[in-house]
Enzyme design. Structure first.
Site, PDB file in Angstrom:
ATOM      1  CG  ASN A   1      -2.206  -0.813   0.902  1.00  0.00           C
ATOM      2  OD1 ASN A   1      -3.064  -0.396   0.129  1.00  0.00           O
ATOM      3  ND2 ASN A   1      -2.293  -2.002   1.484  1.00  0.00           N
TER       4      ASN A   1
ATOM      5  CG  ASN B   1      -6.395   1.149   9.289  1.00  0.00           C
ATOM      6  OD1 ASN B   1      -5.257   0.843   8.929  1.00  0.00           O
ATOM      7  ND2 ASN B   1      -7.269   0.253   9.726  1.00  0.00           N
TER       8      ASN B   1
ATOM      9  CG  HIS C   1     -10.185  -3.626   8.027  1.00  0.00           C
ATOM     10  ND1 HIS C   1      -9.391  -4.219   8.985  1.00  0.00           N
ATOM     11  CD2 HIS C   1     -11.262  -4.441   7.872  1.00  0.00           C
ATOM     12  CE1 HIS C   1      -9.963  -5.337   9.393  1.00  0.00           C
ATOM     13  NE2 HIS C   1     -11.104  -5.501   8.734  1.00  0.00           N
TER      14      HIS C   1
ATOM     15  CG  ASP D   1     -10.243  -2.510  12.087  1.00  0.00           C
ATOM     16  OD1 ASP D   1      -9.349  -1.739  11.703  1.00  0.00           O
ATOM     17  OD2 ASP D   1     -10.041  -3.702  12.356  1.00  0.00           O
TER      18      ASP D   1
END
Ligand code: GRF
Length: 217
Positions: free
Chosen positions: A14, A107, A109, A145
């Site tokens: 990433n 973030n 996920h 998350d």
């Protein structure tokens, strides 16, 4: 131009997609530092190959989570970081960190949150019998998350998928949506209202997805 700091623990694909987007002129940003808790992370090599500054803080150095996070915040601030990008960073951030960058931490996920937070999510998605999984970029709040969702990509689950084949197909989509989320942030197009992220001049898809596909459609 947006100044970002990227936090990594592992292979850094990433991170690579963000570097590539910047170098291709698709993302008006600069990575001022890549920070890792793992000195062996391949992501550090990727950063170095592109002349990006790196910093390693191991858990051994600062075993107490708050001490660790305070040091990390210092490093990020010293590098003028406006947006913190978690890219496979395998530590949970304490409120010390999250409060230092309110709505300025993202973030990625590998599931369609709020389904399957946490770890081992590809296996969990397959075993659940779901026909779709995918990936999510979200702002980070004090939960795991749970923060406001910015962008998602949907990936169909096939009958013959293993956690590894699904992981690979989802990862390909991660590399598309993470640079896009950062771009939207950098352009000042994201506003958060409660749990919802509004996107100024967002382009929203018309179609629907059915899996398995319906004949004649
Ligand atoms: C990705 O699957 C990401 O969704 C998760 O950690 C993994 C990082 O992979 N948060 P990489 O280090 O970017 O290759």
């Amino acid at each position: 131009m947006l100044t970002i700091g990227v936090l990594v623990s592992g292979s850094g694909t990433n991170l690579q997609s963000i570097i590539d987007s910047i170098e291709a002129g698709c993302l008006d940003a600069r990575i001022s530092v890549v920070l890792s808790d793992n000195p062996q992370a391949h992501a550090l090599k990727r950063a170095e190959e592109h002349g990006i500054k790196t910093c390693v803080i191991t858990k051994k150095e600062l075993p107490k989570r708050e001490d660790y996070d305070r040091r990390a915040v210092e490093v990020l601030n010293a590098h003028g970081v406006e947006l913190v990008v978690l890219a496979g960073f395998m530590r949970i951030l304490s409120p010390v960190f999250v409060r230092a960058f309110p709505l300025r931490i993202m973030n990625i996920h590998p599931s369609l949150l709020p389904a399957f937070p946490g770890l081992d999510v590809h296996r969990k998605a397959i075993e659940s019998g779901a026909r779709f999984s995918g990936c999510t970029v979200h702002f980070v709040d004090e939960g795991v998350d749970t923060g406001p969702i910015i962008i998602q990509a949907v990936v169909p689950i096939r009958d013959d998928d293993t956690p590894e084949t699904l992981r690979q197909r989802i990862l390909t989509e991660e590399h598309r949506i993470y640079p896009e989320a950062i771009r939207l942030f950098g352009e000042g197009r994201l506003t958060v209202e409660g749990r919802r992220v509004r996107i100024r001049e967002g382009r929203f898809p018309e179609g629907v997805l059915v899996n398995p596909a319906i004949e004649d459609e």
